[in-house]
Design a protein around this motif. Structure first.
Motif, PDB file in Angstrom:
ATOM      1  N   LEU A 256       0.863  -1.184   0.000  1.00 22.41           N
ATOM      2  CA  LEU A 256       0.000   0.000   0.000  1.00 22.41           C
ATOM      3  C   LEU A 256       0.893   1.226   0.000  1.00 22.41           C
ATOM      4  CD1 LEU A 256      -2.701   1.437   0.182  1.00 22.41           C
ATOM      5  CD2 LEU A 256      -2.690   1.048   2.658  1.00 22.41           C
ATOM      6  N   CYS A 257       0.939   1.916  -1.130  1.00 24.63           N
ATOM      7  CA  CYS A 257       1.842   3.049  -1.307  1.00 24.63           C
ATOM      8  C   CYS A 257       1.059   4.276  -1.770  1.00 24.63           C
ATOM      9  CB  CYS A 257       2.929   2.722  -2.335  1.00 24.63           C
ATOM     10  SG  CYS A 257       3.929   1.266  -1.919  1.00 24.63           S
ATOM     11  N   TYR A 258       1.542   5.425  -1.368  1.00 22.30           N
ATOM     12  CA  TYR A 258       0.885   6.697  -1.674  1.00 22.30           C
ATOM     13  C   TYR A 258       1.821   7.604  -2.461  1.00 22.30           C
ATOM     14  CZ  TYR A 258      -2.456   5.248   1.883  1.00 22.30           C
ATOM     15  OH  TYR A 258      -3.387   4.545   2.607  1.00 22.30           O
ATOM     16  N   ALA A 259       1.239   8.337  -3.404  1.00 23.08           N
ATOM     17  CA  ALA A 259       2.007   9.365  -4.107  1.00 23.08           C
ATOM     18  C   ALA A 259       2.449  10.426  -3.112  1.00 23.08           C
ATOM     19  CB  ALA A 259       1.153   9.987  -5.206  1.00 23.08           C
ATOM     20  N   SER A 260       3.441  11.184  -3.472  1.00 26.44           N
ATOM     21  CA  SER A 260       3.990  12.190  -2.567  1.00 26.44           C
ATOM     22  C   SER A 260       2.947  13.240  -2.210  1.00 26.44           C
ATOM     23  CB  SER A 260       5.197  12.879  -3.199  1.00 26.44           C
ATOM     24  OG  SER A 260       4.794  13.686  -4.299  1.00 26.44           O
ATOM     25  N   ILE A 261       3.084  13.778  -1.005  1.00 28.67           N
ATOM     26  CA  ILE A 261       2.206  14.873  -0.586  1.00 28.67           C
ATOM     27  C   ILE A 261       2.361  16.054  -1.530  1.00 28.67           C
ATOM     28  CG2 ILE A 261       1.880  16.614   1.214  1.00 28.67           C
ATOM     29  CD1 ILE A 261       0.536  13.983   1.839  1.00 28.67           C
ATOM     30  N   ASP A 262       3.559  16.308  -1.996  1.00 27.08           N
ATOM     31  CA  ASP A 262       3.786  17.429  -2.911  1.00 27.08           C
ATOM     32  C   ASP A 262       2.934  17.284  -4.168  1.00 27.08           C
ATOM     33  OD1 ASP A 262       5.584  19.812  -3.756  1.00 27.08           O
ATOM     34  OD2 ASP A 262       5.801  18.401  -5.425  1.00 27.08           O
ATOM     35  N   SER A 263       2.882  16.106  -4.737  1.00 29.13           N
ATOM     36  CA  SER A 263       2.087  15.924  -5.957  1.00 29.13           C
ATOM     37  C   SER A 263       0.604  16.091  -5.670  1.00 29.13           C
ATOM     38  CB  SER A 263       2.361  14.543  -6.569  1.00 29.13           C
ATOM     39  OG  SER A 263       1.892  13.503  -5.718  1.00 29.13           O
ATOM     40  N   GLY A 264       0.164  15.641  -4.482  1.00 29.70           N
ATOM     41  CA  GLY A 264      -1.236  15.825  -4.111  1.00 29.70           C
ATOM     42  C   GLY A 264      -1.596  17.277  -3.903  1.00 29.70           C
ATOM     43  N   LEU A 265      -0.690  18.039  -3.322  1.00 31.36           N
ATOM     44  CA  LEU A 265      -0.949  19.461  -3.110  1.00 31.36           C
ATOM     45  C   LEU A 265      -1.002  20.219  -4.434  1.00 31.36           C
ATOM     46  CD1 LEU A 265       1.308  20.153   0.016  1.00 31.36           C
ATOM     47  CD2 LEU A 265      -1.197  20.093  -0.053  1.00 31.36           C
ATOM     48  N   LEU A 266      -0.193  19.816  -5.382  1.00 32.04           N
ATOM     49  CA  LEU A 266      -0.249  20.445  -6.706  1.00 32.04           C
ATOM     50  C   LEU A 266      -1.625  20.221  -7.345  1.00 32.04           C
ATOM     51  CD1 LEU A 266       3.282  19.419  -8.066  1.00 32.04           C
ATOM     52  CD2 LEU A 266       2.534  21.743  -7.519  1.00 32.04           C
ATOM     53  N   THR A 267      -2.111  18.999  -7.253  1.00 29.28           N
ATOM     54  CA  THR A 267      -3.438  18.698  -7.800  1.00 29.28           C
ATOM     55  C   THR A 267      -4.521  19.448  -7.039  1.00 29.28           C
ATOM     56  OG1 THR A 267      -2.696  16.491  -8.472  1.00 29.28           O
ATOM     57  CG2 THR A 267      -5.067  16.847  -8.306  1.00 29.28           C
ATOM     58  N   GLN A 268      -4.401  19.477  -5.700  1.00 32.59           N
ATOM     59  CA  GLN A 268      -5.406  20.148  -4.874  1.00 32.59           C
ATOM     60  C   GLN A 268      -5.498  21.627  -5.201  1.00 32.59           C
ATOM     61  OE1 GLN A 268      -4.933  22.469  -2.154  1.00 32.59           O
ATOM     62  NE2 GLN A 268      -7.134  22.519  -1.727  1.00 32.59           N
ATOM     63  N   ALA A 269      -4.357  22.285  -5.437  1.00 31.82           N
ATOM     64  CA  ALA A 269      -4.376  23.709  -5.770  1.00 31.82           C
ATOM     65  C   ALA A 269      -5.205  23.958  -7.030  1.00 31.82           C
ATOM     66  CB  ALA A 269      -2.951  24.223  -5.956  1.00 31.82           C
ATOM     67  N   ASN A 270      -5.000  23.123  -8.030  1.00 30.47           N
ATOM     68  CA  ASN A 270      -5.755  23.309  -9.269  1.00 30.47           C
ATOM     69  C   ASN A 270      -7.230  22.957  -9.087  1.00 30.47           C
ATOM     70  OD1 ASN A 270      -5.518  23.889 -12.249  1.00 30.47           O
ATOM     71  ND2 ASN A 270      -6.471  21.864 -12.325  1.00 30.47           N
ATOM     72  N   ASP A 271      -7.501  21.883  -8.345  1.00 33.15           N
ATOM     73  CA  ASP A 271      -8.892  21.512  -8.100  1.00 33.15           C
ATOM     74  C   ASP A 271      -9.638  22.612  -7.355  1.00 33.15           C
ATOM     75  OD1 ASP A 271      -8.448  19.124  -9.346  1.00 33.15           O
ATOM     76  OD2 ASP A 271      -8.415  17.912  -7.522  1.00 33.15           O
ATOM     77  N   ALA A 272      -8.956  23.258  -6.402  1.00 33.17           N
ATOM     78  CA  ALA A 272      -9.583  24.339  -5.642  1.00 33.17           C
ATOM     79  C   ALA A 272      -9.931  25.514  -6.545  1.00 33.17           C
ATOM     80  CB  ALA A 272      -8.660  24.796  -4.513  1.00 33.17           C
ATOM     81  N   VAL A 273      -9.036  25.850  -7.446  1.00 32.39           N
ATOM     82  CA  VAL A 273      -9.275  26.976  -8.344  1.00 32.39           C
ATOM     83  C   VAL A 273     -10.410  26.654  -9.323  1.00 32.39           C
ATOM     84  CG1 VAL A 273      -8.264  28.261 -10.273  1.00 32.39           C
ATOM     85  CG2 VAL A 273      -6.993  27.997  -8.141  1.00 32.39           C
TER      86      VAL A 273
END
Length: 557
Positions: A269-286
């Motif tokens: 069970l592995c997760y992508a980096s928090i950094d990559s998730g935050l990049l996606t979240q920033a765009n999703d928020a906008v």
């Protein structure tokens, strides 16, 4: 062994950063002087310094006549912080962060660059005029608070970009033509600081919606209305889960660059980096909260994430205990900024992923030097014959009494055991005893987050604690016919799993006093209320003094 959890990204994030709203305001044709920059930093519409000071003072006076004591204190602290920020920003921008007043003292943010750069796209208005700063403001612990929102509503007659029907209103179709209609439509935002997250029940869900009791007449299986607090856009170096329901976390295959894997999980069970998730979240928020017609550019995403990843916030002073870095204590953001953190540090189940040390429940170690500061001095020795009796010992100062209370609260947090039961995500999945302390979940050293993704249901969304302003959903298990009532299915809205209903992430605890109210739905107005909730839920049996001590500790974080 932890079962695999699949977290699928969605395009409608829960909260839009406050800083983003502020920048949006400036770009919407307002003044560009330094006072306007200050307003942008705090998430509100731009105005000249005199207008901000006068309007916020008037709004605070109006609020004080009707709000509770806690709300009035927070409103006053918010007003003081806004005014102070206007004055110092007028001297030039960007400027270093300064202490921000709250009901329990002051909080301070440190940044990687040493300044808050309002030219960062975090502050830039997008789409409907919102920016990240609209829901993530410095003076609210990089979240939003009802007191600050009421000031912004009064100052703008409800026109501030944070008041947008898409997710700021109780229903996206609520009428907002008049000021009175706006007050009604945005009542959840104004009283609890919650954003409405609209989500459909997953097509493959193990449950169906049997009934929706929505006081605002909108929710259905097509779109549940889930009211959640914007998580702070600070202290992100200490998180392992993005968003309350982990919808911006992605699972990846072992060996993926930057991936972090759960130790001893089978299957992996592995997760992508928090950094990559935050990049996606920033765009999703906008695209979601700001309703922007275009995606952020890669450069804009990178700049936003770099900015928020460099923020570290903690309580700096206590109204009763004074400076939280004095007399051997290590509170405040300076010590926090150098605190070690990595995926799996002090993990409850597997121990520390790097050092292989077993879990250490003494996760919080900031205020040990303040123990026993309220202890009476030793009684004076009996005088020798013919000598004067020695003076009586001086009692502890009020400040030392307050400091000793914080230290006792820290010890209770780490070491007061209690038994948990019926906690989905914990008692049904982790191979650990159900005799725990607060630090079992809030285990990241001196941060209070969990260093691997942990989402649990502690009962905050249960029907028995539902308030009339929240929708209530009756869900039915497709296989068994069992039903459950909840105000928020949480992680289950991403996975579709029955067992995930009500599960929410374990949040970071630093800077709490700056961002009341608490829990994902803003259901507890203050930290003593949070402590009492846990005491009732798990029958801990805390005394009044222990409630006070634990509350004092949380207020000092």
């Amino acid at each position: 062994m932890r079962p695999t959890q699949r977290f699928r990204p969605r395009l409608l994030p829960t909260a839009l950063p406050i800083a983003l709203l502020a920048g949006m305001l400036s770009a919407c044709g307002g003044s560009t002087d330094q006072a306007s920059v200050a307003a942008v930093r705090q998430g509100g519409a731009d105005a000249d310094a005199s207008t901000i000071t006068t309007t916020t003072a008037a709004a605070a006076a109006s609020a004080s006549a009707t709000d509770t004591v806690t709300d009035a204190a927070n409103d006053a602290a918010t007003d003081a912080s806004a005014t102070a920020t206007v004055r110092r920003t007028a001297q030039g921008a960007p400027v270093p962060p300064s202490p921000q007043a709250n009901a329990d003292g002051t909080a301070l943010t440190t940044t990687a660059s040493g300044v808050i750069d309002t030219a960062n796209p975090f502050f830039a208005p997008m789409g409907n005029g919102r920016s990240c700063a609209s829901c993530h403001a410095e003076n609210s612990g990089w979240s939003i608070t009802p007191g600050q929102l009421r000031l912004r509503f009064a100052a703008s007659a409800g026109a501030d970009p944070v008041f947008r029907a898409v997710d700021g209103a109780n229903s996206p179709v609520a009428p907002v033509a008049t000021l009175d209609q706006k007050r009604v439509a945005y009542s959840m935002l104004l009283t609890k600081g919650v954003i409405r997250v609209g989500q459909a029940i997953p097509a493959n869900a193990e449950f169906t919606l049997l009934r929706a009791d929505d006081p605002y007449g909108y929710a259905s299986a097509r779109e549940l209305s889930l009211f959640r607090r914007p998580l702070p856009s600070t202290n992100l170096k200490f998180i392992s889960t993005i968003m309350w329901d982990a919808r911006e976390n992605r699972t990846v295959t072992a060996g993926t660059s930057g991936a972090s894997c759960i130790l001893n999980a089978n299957p992996a069970l592995c997760y992508a980096s928090i950094d990559s998730g935050l990049l996606t979240q920033a765009n999703d928020a906008v695209r979601g909260h700001a309703e922007a017609a275009r995606d952020l550019t890669a450069a804009e995403q990178r700049a936003i994430v770099n900015f928020e990843a460099g923020l570290v916030t903690a309580q700096l002073t206590s109204g009763a205990a004074g400076n939280l870095t004095e007399a051997g204590a290590s509170g405040g953001p300076a010590a926090l900024s150098s605190q070690a953190f990595y995926f799996g540090i002090n993990d409850l189940e597997a121990g520390d992923y790097r050092t292989r040390a077993t879990f250490n429940r003494n996760a919080m170690t900031m205020f040990g030097a303040w123990r026993n500061l309220d202890a009476p001095a030793a009684p004076p020795a009996r005088p020798a014959p013919g000598q004067r009796p020695p003076a009586q010992p001086t009692p502890a100062t009020a400040q030392n009494v307050a400091r000793a209370s914080i230290a006792r609260g820290e010890q209770l947090f780490n070491n007061r055991p209690f038994t948990i039961n019926r906690v989905a995500g914990f008692t049904d999945q982790l191979r650990v005893p159900n005799r725990v302390t607060c630090s079992s979940c809030h285990s990241a050293p001196n941060a209070g987050s969990h260093s691997t993704p942990l989402l649990v249901d502690i009962g905050v969304a249960d029907a028995r604690v539902r308030t009339p302003d929240l929708p209530l959903y009756t869900l039915r298990n497709n296989a068994t016919g069992e039903t459950v009532d909840t105000t928020d299915p949480g992680l289950a809205m991403q996975t579709g799993r029955w067992r995930d209903i009500g599960r929410m992430k374990v949040p970071t605890l630093r800077g709490l006093s700056a961002r009341a109210p608490f829990f994902h739905n803003g259901s507890q107005a203050d930290l003593p209320g949070v402590v009492r909730f846990y005491d009732r839920r798990f029958q801990i049996g805390l005394t009044q003094q222990e409630v006070a001590d634990l509350s004092a500790f949380l207020q000092a974080l």
